[in-house]
Design a protein around this motif. Structure first.
Motif, PDB file in Angstrom:
ATOM      1  N   GLY A 173       0.811  -1.197   0.000  1.00 54.30           N
ATOM      2  CA  GLY A 173       0.000   0.000   0.000  1.00 54.30           C
ATOM      3  C   GLY A 173       0.852   1.259   0.000  1.00 54.30           C
ATOM      4  N   ALA A 174       0.224   2.375  -0.328  1.00 45.45           N
ATOM      5  CA  ALA A 174       0.956   3.631  -0.512  1.00 45.45           C
ATOM      6  C   ALA A 174       1.672   4.102   0.748  1.00 45.45           C
ATOM      7  N   GLU A 175       1.202   3.706   1.924  1.00 43.90           N
ATOM      8  CA  GLU A 175       1.809   4.166   3.175  1.00 43.90           C
ATOM      9  C   GLU A 175       2.793   3.158   3.774  1.00 43.90           C
ATOM     10  N   VAL A 176       3.038   2.059   3.082  1.00 44.30           N
ATOM     11  CA  VAL A 176       3.950   1.035   3.587  1.00 44.30           C
ATOM     12  C   VAL A 176       5.372   1.348   3.148  1.00 44.30           C
ATOM     13  N   THR A 177       6.276   1.446   4.116  1.00 42.99           N
ATOM     14  CA  THR A 177       7.662   1.794   3.812  1.00 42.99           C
ATOM     15  C   THR A 177       8.665   0.706   4.220  1.00 42.99           C
ATOM     16  N   ASN A 178       8.216  -0.284   5.001  1.00 45.72           N
ATOM     17  CA  ASN A 178       9.172  -1.259   5.551  1.00 45.72           C
ATOM     18  C   ASN A 178       9.155  -2.604   4.831  1.00 45.72           C
ATOM     19  N   PHE A 179       8.348  -2.744   3.778  1.00 42.48           N
ATOM     20  CA  PHE A 179       8.348  -3.968   2.980  1.00 42.48           C
ATOM     21  C   PHE A 179       8.378  -3.596   1.505  1.00 42.48           C
ATOM     22  N   ARG A 180       8.990  -4.496   0.712  1.00 36.96           N
ATOM     23  CA  ARG A 180       9.096  -4.267  -0.732  1.00 36.96           C
ATOM     24  C   ARG A 180       8.711  -5.530  -1.479  1.00 36.96           C
ATOM     25  N   PRO A 181       8.192  -5.400  -2.703  1.00 32.55           N
ATOM     26  CA  PRO A 181       7.886  -6.592  -3.501  1.00 32.55           C
ATOM     27  C   PRO A 181       9.100  -7.518  -3.613  1.00 32.55           C
ATOM     28  N   GLY A 182       8.822  -8.814  -3.520  1.00 33.19           N
ATOM     29  CA  GLY A 182       9.866  -9.811  -3.606  1.00 33.19           C
ATOM     30  C   GLY A 182      10.377 -10.303  -2.265  1.00 33.19           C
ATOM     31  N   GLU A 183      10.088  -9.571  -1.178  1.00 28.50           N
ATOM     32  CA  GLU A 183      10.562  -9.996   0.134  1.00 28.50           C
ATOM     33  C   GLU A 183       9.706 -11.139   0.678  1.00 28.50           C
ATOM     34  N   ARG A 184      10.300 -11.953   1.515  1.00 32.68           N
ATOM     35  CA  ARG A 184       9.635 -13.091   2.146  1.00 32.68           C
ATOM     36  C   ARG A 184       9.085 -12.649   3.505  1.00 32.68           C
ATOM     37  N   VAL A 185       7.773 -12.833   3.703  1.00 33.57           N
ATOM     38  CA  VAL A 185       7.129 -12.347   4.923  1.00 33.57           C
ATOM     39  C   VAL A 185       6.139 -13.389   5.439  1.00 33.57           C
ATOM     40  N   CYS A 186       5.738 -13.203   6.686  1.00 35.91           N
ATOM     41  CA  CYS A 186       4.692 -14.055   7.248  1.00 35.91           C
ATOM     42  C   CYS A 186       3.925 -13.273   8.296  1.00 35.91           C
ATOM     43  N   GLY A 187       2.725 -13.790   8.634  1.00 38.83           N
ATOM     44  CA  GLY A 187       1.929 -13.105   9.639  1.00 38.83           C
ATOM     45  C   GLY A 187       0.671 -13.856  10.003  1.00 38.83           C
ATOM     46  N   HIS A 188       0.086 -13.416  11.116  1.00 38.58           N
ATOM     47  CA  HIS A 188      -1.130 -13.994  11.683  1.00 38.58           C
ATOM     48  C   HIS A 188      -2.293 -13.039  11.410  1.00 38.58           C
ATOM     49  N   ALA A 189      -3.380 -13.574  10.840  1.00 44.96           N
ATOM     50  CA  ALA A 189      -4.463 -12.739  10.317  1.00 44.96           C
ATOM     51  C   ALA A 189      -5.591 -12.542  11.325  1.00 44.96           C
TER      52      ALA A 189
END
Length: 325
Positions: A74-90
């Motif tokens: 999203g436009a306000e996201v600065t700490n992640f970039r396309p191609g990075e590996r991430v995970c999370g709890h929804a």
């Protein structure tokens, strides 16, 4: 995109779940769009099917844990970039993670260390974060030397044993006899077969009649734990708290609701999900905790995995990959 959904409110069995073509998830200003690589299966997943949720709109996509590759931000996201590996709890009130793509708040996510696989990351989330929150957010470990962890062979229990041992605590755990071999490599100090031993009597004997400093209750019936607590003992409940607060005991009782952070309305609580995830993955990377994956399924076997969980046929963690079926 394909997603596993509860098609309508009348669908309350695993057999009624359906793979459907669904629209791509919306990407809000502070969201991250993830291409799913692996998801973890949890008992709460099948419990939500049978119990439903008043906030759902149908068809509702199931799933709480995901690991994948950033597709867009999203436009306000600065700490992640396309191609990075991430995970999370929804958030269980929203469409979930059993889909080819999922959109989650950036604050709730963490980057996956390079040496940790998608499968391991996905397996570490719900159970691992619950154990982490119980021990390292709710409990005061400085004041606790002895810990009783219920259901040591379960997802939360097995992770809690590892975290407590890593913190240098003496760990007692309740485990049925046929699962004790699975738990033994986690090195609890004592396994108590609750089918054949009186847990309270054994705890009192192990603690010279003082009781334990901390109990992590993942099974309910929390009133039964009150006589097992030491003076100034702590009881952390994943399910219901005791029905009656003990006025004659000096104890602390805490209630835990991991995913409730999403629904709290407090951005700091959502951000703590991401912070805990990063800290937990660092422990996984360091070899201090292991989510204990016992089976990796393909996407077309996801419902089968939920059925196995519902039938209590699983020891360890089930993970589903989203590569080609």
């Amino acid at each position: 995109m394909q997603a596993l959904v509860v098609p309508d409110p009348s669908a309350q069995t695993m057999e009624q779940l359906q793979w459907q073509e669904r629209p791509m998830p919306d990407l809000e200003l502070d969201d991250v769009l993830i291409k799913t690589q692996a998801v973890g299966l949890n008992p709460v997943d099948f419990k939500l099917v049978t119990g439903g949720n008043a906030a759902w709109q149908f068809p509702h996509t199931l799933g709480l844990d995901t690991a994948g590759i950033v597709e867009a931000v999203g436009a306000e996201v600065t700490n992640f970039r396309p191609g990075e590996r991430v995970c999370g709890h929804a958030n269980l009130a929203n469409n979930g993670t059993f889909a080819e793509y999922v959109s989650l708040p950036a604050a709730a996510l963490a980057k996956i260390p390079t040496t940790v696989s998608f499968e391991t990351a996905a397996a570490s989330l719900c159970a691992g974060l619950t154990a982490y929150q119980a021990l390292l957010r709710k409990a005061n470990l400085t004041a606790a030397q002895t810990v009783l962890i219920h259901a040591g062979a379960g997802g939360v229990g097995s992770m809690a044993i590892q975290l407590a041992k890593a913190a240098g605590k003496t760990v007692f755990t309740t485990v049925s006899q046929h699962k004790q071999a699975f738990v033994a490599p986690l090195h609890p100090d004592v396994q108590i077969d609750y089918h054949h031993e009186d847990v309270t009597t054994r705890i009192q004997a192990l603690t010279q009649q003082h009781g334990v400093d901390l109990i992590i209750n993942t099974i309910g019936h929390a009133d039964a734990d009150l006589p097992r607590l030491a003076y100034n003992g702590q009881l952390v409940c994943v399910l219901a708290t005791p029905e009656h607060f003990p006025s004659n005991q000096v104890v602390t009782i805490s209630k835990l609701d991991l995913g409730g952070a999403h629904r709290s309305g407090n951005p700091a609580q959502v951000a703590d999900l991401g912070q805990m995830t990063a800290a937990l993955l660092a422990l996984v990377q360091a070899g201090k905790v292991d989510p204990l994956i016992t089976q990796v399924l393909h996407r077309d076997q996801l419902v089968t995995g939920l059925q196995q969980l519902q039938a209590d046929q699983v020891v360890g963690k089930l993970v589903v990959t989203f590569d080609a079926c």
